[in-house]
Design an enzyme around this catalytic site. Structure first.
Site, PDB file in Angstrom:
ATOM      1  N   ASP A 187     -81.891  65.371 -66.002  1.00  0.00           N
ATOM      2  CA  ASP A 187     -80.885  64.450 -65.517  1.00  0.00           C
ATOM      3  C   ASP A 187     -80.226  65.071 -64.278  1.00  0.00           C
ATOM      4  OD1 ASP A 187     -78.666  62.220 -67.352  1.00  0.00           O
ATOM      5  OD2 ASP A 187     -79.147  62.355 -65.225  1.00  0.00           O
TER       6      ASP A 187
HETATM    7  C1  GLC Z   1     -77.173  59.965 -63.989  1.00  0.00           C
HETATM    8  C2  GLC Z   1     -77.409  59.460 -65.398  1.00  0.00           C
HETATM    9  C3  GLC Z   1     -78.808  58.982 -65.639  1.00  0.00           C
HETATM   10  C4  GLC Z   1     -79.378  58.418 -64.348  1.00  0.00           C
HETATM   11  C5  GLC Z   1     -79.511  59.554 -63.364  1.00  0.00           C
HETATM   12  C6  GLC Z   1     -80.016  59.060 -61.996  1.00  0.00           C
HETATM   13  O1  GLC Z   1     -76.303  61.045 -63.999  1.00  0.00           O
HETATM   14  O2  GLC Z   1     -77.053  60.308 -66.479  1.00  0.00           O
HETATM   15  O3  GLC Z   1     -78.750  58.004 -66.678  1.00  0.00           O
HETATM   16  O4  GLC Z   1     -80.642  57.832 -64.590  1.00  0.00           O
HETATM   17  O5  GLC Z   1     -78.301  60.276 -63.198  1.00  0.00           O
HETATM   18  O6  GLC Z   1     -79.067  58.228 -61.416  1.00  0.00           O
END
Ligand code: GLC
Length: 730
Positions: free
Chosen positions: A288
């Protein structure tokens, strides 16, 4: 002369095409495995490390977590999170990578397409209340079509984190509190995004997130510690992921949370052992946002290099926006702390997806309108809105009586558009949304006079506004009170200490209640809301969640009676925030009698249970019948229940089948959802709902290392208040 030129050009063309076919990775007729191996053999370490890296293109405009696009993106980058909506901007970057790099490896463009791209439909929590996964598949396909035409090949969706704490803002993004239901809707979304084949036009890769246990965030606070036993991991949080991996989801995103002391981003057990060794997942895992660097804050790494090494060895293939792999792995290889074979394995997984998506042959986006899909968009969005709305309370004030000649339409959500879109609304434009007031105007036209007053903002009590609202109510036969949450109050980094609405909104309702007119409360929210003080003042309550662009017409249809509501809750509504966590599949109290173990000040029972949802008609349930009551573990039995529509209008009724295991080696939840069906039943008609029970699948539990165990003994099969005993005899 012309002949000579022609043969020269043909010769050149033959040479070029022959040349490309003579280069295996450029030859689409060869198997992906062969192309990957050939390409990998040609790559330098630098080129490999770039494939393991993802950055952002354009500025990130997502509420609560905005960030600026990265300047100086290195050529050859593996993936970009694409925040623009211009396919030409994306094609420009792709062209630079295809033409100005040694091997011409296409970039994989990803984005959070969570509940639509341009055409925003209901948030996932709402979708699950429709109990219509087939419709969810259609909508995910529409989202894929719109995203694909913008240049997105990969969506970070579905989010399938079982959630039981509505203080956590991200409950809006999941499919409720039940493991089985999150699996059903997660699979439905994967089917829609990935289609029959990744090479099909409009297919985009799905991404299962956030792996795993993120919904257990302590206190509902985001990015936090989660106390998850291995028993709970296997019985509650992993089942949706297993179902979606079996469906063929291409990628998985590791979660931010710390799983009982080992963060998900570097958790060998969940990533390498479960995902790879047990489930044979062959896609790739992306971290993430910044999650690898965050391992330092979580106290399991002294620096970026150690964080990167831990995450990579645990099984995270791609690094989201940290560039830690790219910056540190060369040194770690030289120090003998990392083996190139691990890097090659991850690069293979990423390249495989790019080949499977056809990006080498079709790296550029050529937007293409599909009239059939375009024509289906609004209808499907409206149907999902209609089926996701939950009639929580109705003292027969709804449908609105013909005698009603005027309605007071009051509240911060009455003419609001932006907040109907909810969190993660991608390229959705608030100005394209239809407000509740517009929907009422369109539905009631001249039949009913609509009188409007704002009454209050979302958070500030304003006596002048309340006075205006009271005046409007005094001139109206009934009140449509539209309250709710801003879209920034749920989604990521949006936890709240209470699930009450702000007092300004409660004050408004109290003031209007004194006028003595019937009040229909319309609630728009990204989570269950504490209604203990509002419920007694409402004649009817409809939860519309955040329906996206086209919820207003279906809502007006429900108010007028043109539509019979069919939504049922997939997340419990606590009576007050102090009851949290409260969910349907809890364990039994050791003293379930004489109100032992209740709170001293309030009941332990929630206001509205999982599965609650009213209709304008009534259904009568027969007793449950089964083909056999004593069964051996490897034989299936058929359970049936007949539902009769004893009302005066048709309706769609969902039957939820639960099992209970009253005496087991471990204590199991009071009941567990194992199957459901939704059918339309005409007035006076009866329909049989059937559940084919497979004991190993439907009656077993998993031990603390995920092995399904089916024990002999008694089980109960439950539908509503109906119950029948079945016995596994060997
Ligand atoms: C964010 C979220 C995730 C998302 C990613 C890209 O922090 O936790 O759900 O897909 O970053 O935006």
């Amino acid at each position: 002369m012309r002949l000579v030129t022609f043969s020269l050009v043909c010769g050149m063309f033959f040479t070029l095409s022959h040349a490309s076919e003579s280069i295996p990775y450029k030859n689409p007729s060869l198997p992906v495995k062969v192309r990957v191996a050939d390409l990998l053999s040609r790559m330098t370490l630098n080129e490999k490390l770039l494939q393991l890296s993802q950055l952002t293109l354009s500025d990130n405009n997502v509420n609560n977590i905005s960030a600026n696009g990265k300047d100086g993106i290195p050529l050859g980058i593996g993936s970009l999170i694409y925040f623009s909506s211009d396919p030409e901007a994306r094609n420009k970057v792709q062209k630079e990578n295809m033409l100005n790099t040694r091997l011409g490896i296409p970039v994989l463009f990803g984005f959070d397409v969570i509940h639509g791209y341009n055409s925003i439909y209901p948030i996932p929590l709402a979708q699950s209340c429709s109990w219509n996964p087939e419709l969810a598949t259609k909508l995910s396909r529409i989202a894929a079509y719109e995203a694909y035409n913008t240049g997105i090949n990969w969506t970070f969706s579905p989010m399938i984190d079982v959630s039981r704490d509505p203080r956590w803002g991200r409950v809006a993004e999941c499919y409720g509190e039940d493991p089985y239901l999150n699996g059903i809707f997660g699979v439905a979304a994967v089917k829609g995004y990935q289609g029959q084949d990744l090479l099909d036009k409009y297919s985009i890769a799905a991404c299962l997130k956030h792996y795993v246990g993120y919904g257990a965030s302590e206190g509902g606070r985001d990015y936090r510690y989660t106390e998850v036993s291995e028993q709970t991991l296997w019985s509650t949080y992993l089942p949706p992921y297993k179902a979606c991996v079996e469906q063929g989801a291409c990628t998985v995103m590791s979660a931010f949370n710390d799983i009982s002391g080992v963060p998900a981003t570097c958790n060998e057990y969940t990533l390498n052992h479960i995902l790879r060794d047990r489930w044979k997942f062959d896609g790739f895992v992306v971290s993430d946002w910044n999650a690898i660097e965050q391992l330092v804050y979580q106290g399991v790494a002294e620096n970026d290099a150690e964080a990167g090494l831990k995450a990579f060895k645990a099984g995270v293939d791609m690094d989201m926006v940290d560039m830690i792999y790219f910056d540190n792995f060369n040194k770690l290889l030289n120090e003998g702390k990392l083996d190139i074979s691990l890097i090659d394995k991850s690069v293979e997984r990423i390249l495989s997806l790019k080949f499977r998506l056809g990006l080498f042959e079709n790296p550029y986006t050529v937007p293409e309108k599909d009239t059939k899909i375009e024509k289906s968009i609004r209808k499907n969005c409206e149907q999902m809105a209609e089926e996701s709305f939950v009639l929580l309370k109705n003292d027969k004030t709804l449908p609105i009586d013909n005698k009603v000649k005027s309605l007071a339409v009051i509240g911060p959500m009455a003419k609001d558009k932006e907040n109907l879109l909810g969190s993660w609304s991608a390229n959705g434009k608030p100005e394209n949304a239809e407000s509740i007031f517009e929907g009422l105007s369109s539905e009631f036209g001249k039949r009913i006079k609509l009188n409007y007053a704002l009454g209050s903002n979302f958070e500030e009590t304003n006596q002048e506004m309340i006075k205006e609202a009271i005046d409007v109510v005094s001139k109206s036969d009934a009140v449509i009170l539209c309250l709710g949450e801003k879209r920034t109050w749920s989604g990521e980094n949006a936890s709240r200490s209470t699930i009450s609405l702000p007092t300004a909104q409660e004050d408004l309702m109290s003031a209007l209640y004194k006028e003595g007119k019937p009040i229909v409360l319309i609630l728009s929210s990204g989570r269950p809301i504490e209604l203990s003080r509002l419920e007694p003042m409402a004649n009817s309550i409809i939860e519309i969640w955040q329906p996206g662009l086209y919820g207003a017409i279906p809502l007006a249809g429900i108010l007028s009676g043109r539509i019979n509501p069919s939504g049922k809750l997939t997340m419990t509504f606590p009576l007050i925030s102090g009851q949290i966590p409260v969910y349907y599949n809890m364990r039994q109290s050791a003293r379930p009698y004489k109100k032992m173990g209740d709170y001293l000040d309030i009941t332990v029972n929630p206001l509205y249970e999982f599965g609650h949802g009213l209709s304008y008609t009534e259904y009568e349930y027969s007793e449950i019948s089964v083909s056999k009551t004593k069964i051996s573990r490897n034989e299936e039995i058929k359970a049936e229940i007949t539902v009769t529509n004893i009302g005066s209008r048709s309706g769609k009724e969902t039957v939820l089948w639960f099992i209970s295991d009253p005496a087991c080696t471990i204590s199991r939840p009071i009941k567990e959802l194992k199957f459901f069906e939704k059918k339309e039943i005409q007035p006076g008609e009866s329909k049989v709902y059937t559940f084919i029970i497979n004991p190993e699948r439907d009656l077993s539990y998993v031990d603390s290392d995920g092995n399904p165990l089916l024990e002999k003994g008694l089980y109960y099969l439950r539908v509503k208040d109906k119950c029948i005993k079945i016995e596994v005899i060997d």
